[in-house]
Design a protein around this motif. Sequence first.
Motif, mmCIF file in Angstrom:
data_model
loop_
_atom_site.group_PDB
_atom_site.id
_atom_site.type_symbol
_atom_site.label_atom_id
_atom_site.label_comp_id
_atom_site.label_asym_id
_atom_site.label_seq_id
_atom_site.Cartn_x
_atom_site.Cartn_y
_atom_site.Cartn_z
ATOM 1 N N HIS A 5 0.841 -1.204 0.000
ATOM 2 C CA HIS A 5 0.000 0.000 0.000
ATOM 3 C C HIS A 5 0.875 1.252 0.000
ATOM 4 O O HIS A 5 1.387 1.657 1.038
ATOM 5 C CB HIS A 5 -0.911 -0.006 1.229
ATOM 6 N N GLU A 102 -8.267 1.971 -2.623
ATOM 7 C CA GLU A 102 -8.707 1.563 -1.332
ATOM 8 C C GLU A 102 -10.155 1.980 -1.122
ATOM 9 O O GLU A 102 -10.543 3.104 -1.453
ATOM 10 C CB GLU A 102 -7.787 2.131 -0.241
ATOM 11 N N HIS A 170 -6.116 -2.642 5.468
ATOM 12 C CA HIS A 170 -4.955 -1.778 5.315
ATOM 13 C C HIS A 170 -4.744 -0.928 6.567
ATOM 14 O O HIS A 170 -5.706 -0.528 7.210
ATOM 15 C CB HIS A 170 -5.172 -0.950 4.038
ATOM 16 N N ASP A 225 1.750 2.933 3.357
ATOM 17 C CA ASP A 225 0.797 4.042 3.232
ATOM 18 C C ASP A 225 1.559 5.333 2.922
ATOM 19 O O ASP A 225 1.099 6.427 3.232
ATOM 20 C CB ASP A 225 -0.078 4.212 4.487
#
Length: 277
Positions: A5, A102, A170, A225
């Motif tokens: 991610h 996402e 996530h 992220d």
Amino acid sequence: MIDTHCHIDDPVYAPELDVFISRQQAAGVSAIMVPGVTAGSCESVVSVCCRYPRYLFPALGLHPEEVRSDYEQQLAVIKHSVDELMQVRSEEDKPHIVAIGEVGLDYHFSTEFKAEQHDAFRAQLGWAAELDLPVMVHSRDATEDTYNIIKECSAVCEKSYGRPLRGVMHCFSGSYETAMMYVAIGWKLGIGGVITFKNSKLSTNLCPPDGRSAVPLSSLVLETDAPYMTPVPYRGQTNESRYMSYVAERIAQAYGVSYDDVITTTTATANALFIEK
Ligand SMILES: [Zn+2]
């Protein structure tokens, strides 16, 4: 190691993208997954992934914080791109879509569009079911609704296609109980910089010191992220996929296994979920 991610389409990386990519490759990052958050960002995700076709892997979706009254138009545009990518999925030199994401629910700043968020989430879980793609789920202050909608849509998927929905939570930072709820349905947990933060309870939530069995290491995948959530000791700076080594180190410590075990296991899990299918 695989970064499951990373918002590498963020303008912060644009000026030196080639250098950035080489730096991650040199540090042993073997693949990076890049989720979209709006119709516009999905377009930039696809174009950045076109430049490094078997290194950057796109995921497309509408982020819950981006769900407003125009969400149906946004979804139509994103679904069109998803369908286009599905058609070229087996071509070596084209971006290989690995997930819907996402997507999810976020009640943190506002619940103004709660009903719309539910609707958008269900619709996108429906795409994942139809296309047999995993899902990257963002859930903030919405644990119960997120889980219930996933369960509900997974049951529909099972009925229609003979298989449950699969995916990853996530930026997981929830409780042991929440972790085990997802493990029970075969879902994975994306672990990032949070686990290195001083006040984080994540490592004891994954490996409770009271004798309850740990959340299986094989249920974890690594993520950044990025550009956000930078792990200690780089907290406050722009995140990079290679800093996942600090996350892996912290996981190794918590589980009492070697760093290499963490890398091997999380890479195998990410490969099996996103790439091998
Ligand atoms: Zn994200």
